[in-house]
Design a protein around this motif. Structure first.
Motif, mmCIF file in Angstrom:
data_model
loop_
_atom_site.group_PDB
_atom_site.id
_atom_site.type_symbol
_atom_site.label_atom_id
_atom_site.label_comp_id
_atom_site.label_asym_id
_atom_site.label_seq_id
_atom_site.Cartn_x
_atom_site.Cartn_y
_atom_site.Cartn_z
ATOM 1 N N LYS A 176 -19.299 -18.641 11.448
ATOM 2 C CA LYS A 176 -20.701 -18.693 11.051
ATOM 3 C C LYS A 176 -21.290 -20.087 11.286
ATOM 4 C CE LYS A 176 -21.303 -15.611 7.740
ATOM 5 N NZ LYS A 176 -20.932 -15.182 6.412
ATOM 6 N N THR A 177 -20.594 -21.107 10.763
ATOM 7 C CA THR A 177 -21.074 -22.495 10.864
ATOM 8 C C THR A 177 -21.307 -22.904 12.307
ATOM 9 O OG1 THR A 177 -19.703 -22.979 8.939
ATOM 10 C CG2 THR A 177 -20.556 -24.864 10.134
ATOM 11 N N ASN A 178 -20.404 -22.467 13.194
ATOM 12 C CA ASN A 178 -20.474 -22.909 14.591
ATOM 13 C C ASN A 178 -21.206 -21.936 15.501
ATOM 14 O OD1 ASN A 178 -18.736 -25.443 14.485
ATOM 15 N ND2 ASN A 178 -17.402 -23.951 13.507
ATOM 16 N N GLY A 179 -21.673 -20.829 14.916
ATOM 17 C CA GLY A 179 -22.391 -19.838 15.724
ATOM 18 C C GLY A 179 -21.540 -19.263 16.837
ATOM 19 N N LYS A 180 -20.243 -19.073 16.545
ATOM 20 C CA LYS A 180 -19.334 -18.533 17.564
ATOM 21 C C LYS A 180 -18.811 -17.158 17.137
ATOM 22 C CE LYS A 180 -19.925 -21.807 20.274
ATOM 23 N NZ LYS A 180 -20.651 -21.531 21.503
ATOM 24 N N LYS A 181 -18.325 -16.398 18.126
ATOM 25 C CA LYS A 181 -17.823 -15.057 17.814
ATOM 26 C C LYS A 181 -16.361 -15.108 17.399
ATOM 27 C CE LYS A 181 -21.105 -13.361 21.051
ATOM 28 N NZ LYS A 181 -22.196 -13.529 20.088
ATOM 29 N N LEU A 182 -16.063 -14.352 16.343
ATOM 30 C CA LEU A 182 -14.683 -14.164 15.907
ATOM 31 C C LEU A 182 -14.436 -12.665 15.925
ATOM 32 C CD1 LEU A 182 -11.977 -14.921 14.513
ATOM 33 C CD2 LEU A 182 -13.199 -14.870 12.318
ATOM 34 N N MET A 183 -13.424 -12.256 16.681
ATOM 35 C CA MET A 183 -13.073 -10.836 16.726
ATOM 36 C C MET A 183 -11.602 -10.696 16.370
ATOM 37 S SD MET A 183 -13.462 -8.070 19.816
ATOM 38 C CE MET A 183 -12.567 -6.508 19.770
ATOM 39 N N ILE A 184 -11.270 -9.673 15.578
ATOM 40 C CA ILE A 184 -9.883 -9.409 15.212
ATOM 41 C C ILE A 184 -9.394 -8.211 16.035
ATOM 42 C CG2 ILE A 184 -8.272 -9.057 13.288
ATOM 43 C CD1 ILE A 184 -10.117 -11.618 13.116
ATOM 44 N N GLY A 185 -8.168 -8.319 16.566
ATOM 45 C CA GLY A 185 -7.668 -7.325 17.529
ATOM 46 C C GLY A 185 -7.241 -5.982 16.953
ATOM 47 N N HIS A 186 -8.134 -5.350 16.209
ATOM 48 C CA HIS A 186 -7.811 -4.024 15.665
ATOM 49 C C HIS A 186 -8.139 -2.950 16.702
ATOM 50 C CE1 HIS A 186 -6.505 -5.115 11.703
ATOM 51 N NE2 HIS A 186 -7.571 -5.854 11.489
ATOM 52 N N ASN A 187 -7.158 -2.651 17.557
ATOM 53 C CA ASN A 187 -7.423 -1.760 18.695
ATOM 54 C C ASN A 187 -7.531 -0.289 18.309
ATOM 55 O OD1 ASN A 187 -4.748 -1.447 18.053
ATOM 56 N ND2 ASN A 187 -3.950 -1.871 20.086
ATOM 57 N N GLN A 188 -7.099 0.097 17.097
ATOM 58 C CA GLN A 188 -7.118 1.524 16.757
ATOM 59 C C GLN A 188 -8.544 2.069 16.647
ATOM 60 O OE1 GLN A 188 -4.272 3.501 14.609
ATOM 61 N NE2 GLN A 188 -2.722 2.447 15.784
ATOM 62 N N GLU B 83 -22.334 -11.098 26.987
ATOM 63 C CA GLU B 83 -23.689 -10.556 26.764
ATOM 64 C C GLU B 83 -24.299 -11.064 25.456
ATOM 65 O OE1 GLU B 83 -24.967 -8.650 29.097
ATOM 66 O OE2 GLU B 83 -23.096 -8.523 30.264
ATOM 67 N N ASP B 84 -23.575 -11.963 24.776
ATOM 68 C CA ASP B 84 -24.008 -12.477 23.475
ATOM 69 C C ASP B 84 -24.340 -11.352 22.495
ATOM 70 O OD1 ASP B 84 -24.484 -14.318 21.530
ATOM 71 O OD2 ASP B 84 -26.532 -14.767 22.159
ATOM 72 N N LYS B 85 -23.381 -10.436 22.341
ATOM 73 C CA LYS B 85 -23.544 -9.326 21.388
ATOM 74 C C LYS B 85 -22.742 -9.631 20.125
ATOM 75 C CE LYS B 85 -23.614 -5.713 24.962
ATOM 76 N NZ LYS B 85 -22.700 -4.710 25.553
ATOM 77 N N GLU B 86 -23.001 -8.849 19.087
ATOM 78 C CA GLU B 86 -22.218 -8.951 17.853
ATOM 79 C C GLU B 86 -20.739 -8.711 18.152
ATOM 80 O OE1 GLU B 86 -23.099 -8.895 14.131
ATOM 81 O OE2 GLU B 86 -24.525 -10.165 15.218
ATOM 82 N N SER B 87 -19.858 -9.378 17.432
ATOM 83 C CA SER B 87 -18.422 -9.105 17.575
ATOM 84 C C SER B 87 -18.145 -7.675 17.127
ATOM 85 C CB SER B 87 -17.619 -10.069 16.702
ATOM 86 O OG SER B 87 -16.293 -9.598 16.566
ATOM 87 N N PRO B 88 -17.437 -6.868 17.952
ATOM 88 C CA PRO B 88 -17.176 -5.467 17.610
ATOM 89 C C PRO B 88 -16.283 -5.301 16.370
ATOM 90 C CG PRO B 88 -16.697 -5.914 19.916
ATOM 91 C CD PRO B 88 -16.902 -7.219 19.266
ATOM 92 N N VAL B 89 -15.384 -6.252 16.132
ATOM 93 C CA VAL B 89 -14.577 -6.236 14.897
ATOM 94 C C VAL B 89 -14.636 -7.648 14.308
ATOM 95 C CG1 VAL B 89 -12.381 -5.577 13.825
ATOM 96 C CG2 VAL B 89 -13.003 -4.600 16.052
ATOM 97 N N PRO B 90 -15.710 -7.957 13.578
ATOM 98 C CA PRO B 90 -15.873 -9.320 13.084
ATOM 99 C C PRO B 90 -14.865 -9.670 11.995
ATOM 100 C CG PRO B 90 -17.588 -7.887 12.199
ATOM 101 C CD PRO B 90 -16.807 -7.073 13.185
ATOM 102 N N GLY B 91 -14.809 -10.947 11.663
ATOM 103 C CA GLY B 91 -13.871 -11.425 10.646
ATOM 104 C C GLY B 91 -13.994 -10.691 9.321
#
Length: 341
Positions: A113-125, A308-316
């Motif tokens: 959030k602070t750095n305006g970067k994407k965090l995605m967790i690898g929940h492939n299911q 594409e600067d989209k929302e992270s599909p599986v955010p923190g």
């Protein structure tokens, strides 16, 4: 279109079988560097892909050559490396479980959030076709009110596929923090939350170590879960299913039953109370057994979000909710009490 410059931190099996080949296949990606504390491994993987090798992740992050990284290290390093990467202005795809505590997970979310970067967790299911279809059917009320479920994720254990075999970090509590429940159970809590579209609020669990005498983490766990609307069910996570992997889920509703990844031919079977049966052929779930090209959809989703600067599909936040269920299961097993998530 400019390609996304990627580095992979941790060069073990998950990096070699999933992250690196999937990044290489992705036309939006330029693989730049790999990092591993094992110099030989870092060099050999770097050579294979024609990349720069690092043995220190701080050096890689400081090099300014990557826009995003995959964190494929032992569990105890997920949070410190992810936070360092986010703080250096780099997007992060982190393997599951995202962290070893809620505090660590929250620090990762905060750093993103602070750095305006994407965090995605690898929940492939979440990206498995049968799970997506089940979510859709449940949402449409296809099997009516949901009463119960059972889900399992088990195989013979990481020694069969980890680069270090029985010496793998998977079996060392100080590096893994948690065994089969962190490796497999967290995938299933995430999947259940996704297909039922509800939070899990209570857990009762036995989290045991009864199969691998060389390990000091759990290898067999059975949990009873209750959701906010009162759906109850079981989750089993095991490294002791020695004949064949089980990755199945069954959902029981008022109008019928959905069987996911339970039938060898059909990835989703709907059995209705009327006697009608509908078979869906949606392509196989990914397992560690198969050779050939892998596509967990996690990599392409992450790359797409960055490019594409989209929302992270599986955010923190989602990773934390799935982790919280696992932490509650550990607590339940230790206290012999039903634990609130």
């Amino acid at each position: 279109m400019a390609k996304v410059k990627i580095g992979v931190i941790g060069c073990g099996s998950i990096a070699q079988h999933r992250h690196l080949p999937e990044y290489k296949m992705n036309e939006q990606v330029e693989l730049v560097a790999v990092c591993d504390i094992n110099t030989e491994r870092a060099n050999s993987v770097a050579q294979q892909y024609g990349l720069k090798a690092y043995t220190n992740y701080e050096e890689l992050l400081a090099s300014g050559t990557v826009e995003a990284v995959s964190v494929c290290t032992p569990n105890y390093l997920h949070a410190p490396i992810s936070v360092a990467a986010l703080n250096s202005g780099v997007h992060v795809l982190c393997e599951k479980p995202m962290a070893t505590s809620e505090e660590e997970a929250k620090a990762m979310i905060e750093a993103a959030k602070t750095n305006g970067k994407k965090l995605m967790i690898g929940h492939n299911q979440r990206f498995v076709a049968s799970h997506q279809k089940a979510r859709e059917l449940i949402e449409k009320g296809e099997i009516g009110k949901i009463y119960s479920f059972r889900t399992a994720f088990g195989h013979g254990g990481p020694e069969g596929w980890s680069v270090d075999g029985k010496d793998s970090w998977f079996f060392k509590k100080d590096e893994a923090f948690i065994g089969a429940m962190g490796d497999l159970g967290v995938h299933k809590t995430d999947m259940l939350r996704y297909i039922l579209n509800e939070e899990i609020v209570e857990v009762g669990a036995f989290v045991e170590s009864n199969a691998k005498d060389f390990a000091n983490v759990d290898d067999n766990a059975v949990c009873v879960l209750k959701t906010e609307s009162g759906i109850i069910g079981t989750l089993a996570a095991s490294w002791a299913y020695n004949g064949k992997e089980d990755n199945s889920t069954i959902v029981y509703g008022e109008k019928g039953i959905l069987r996911l990844e339970d039938d060898p031919t059909y990835s989703l079977v709907a059995q209705y109370a009327t006697g009608e049966v509908v078979n869906y052929e949606l392509g196989k779930i990914q397992s560690n057994d198969e050779g050939g090209q892998s596509n967990s959809h996690v990599i392409e989703q992450f790359v797409d979000a960055v490019a594409e600067d989209k929302e992270s599909p599986v955010p923190g936040e989602e990773g934390l909710k799935s982790l919280a269920v696992i932490l509650a299961a550990l607590k339940s097993s230790q206290t012999k009490q039903i634990t609130r998530v």
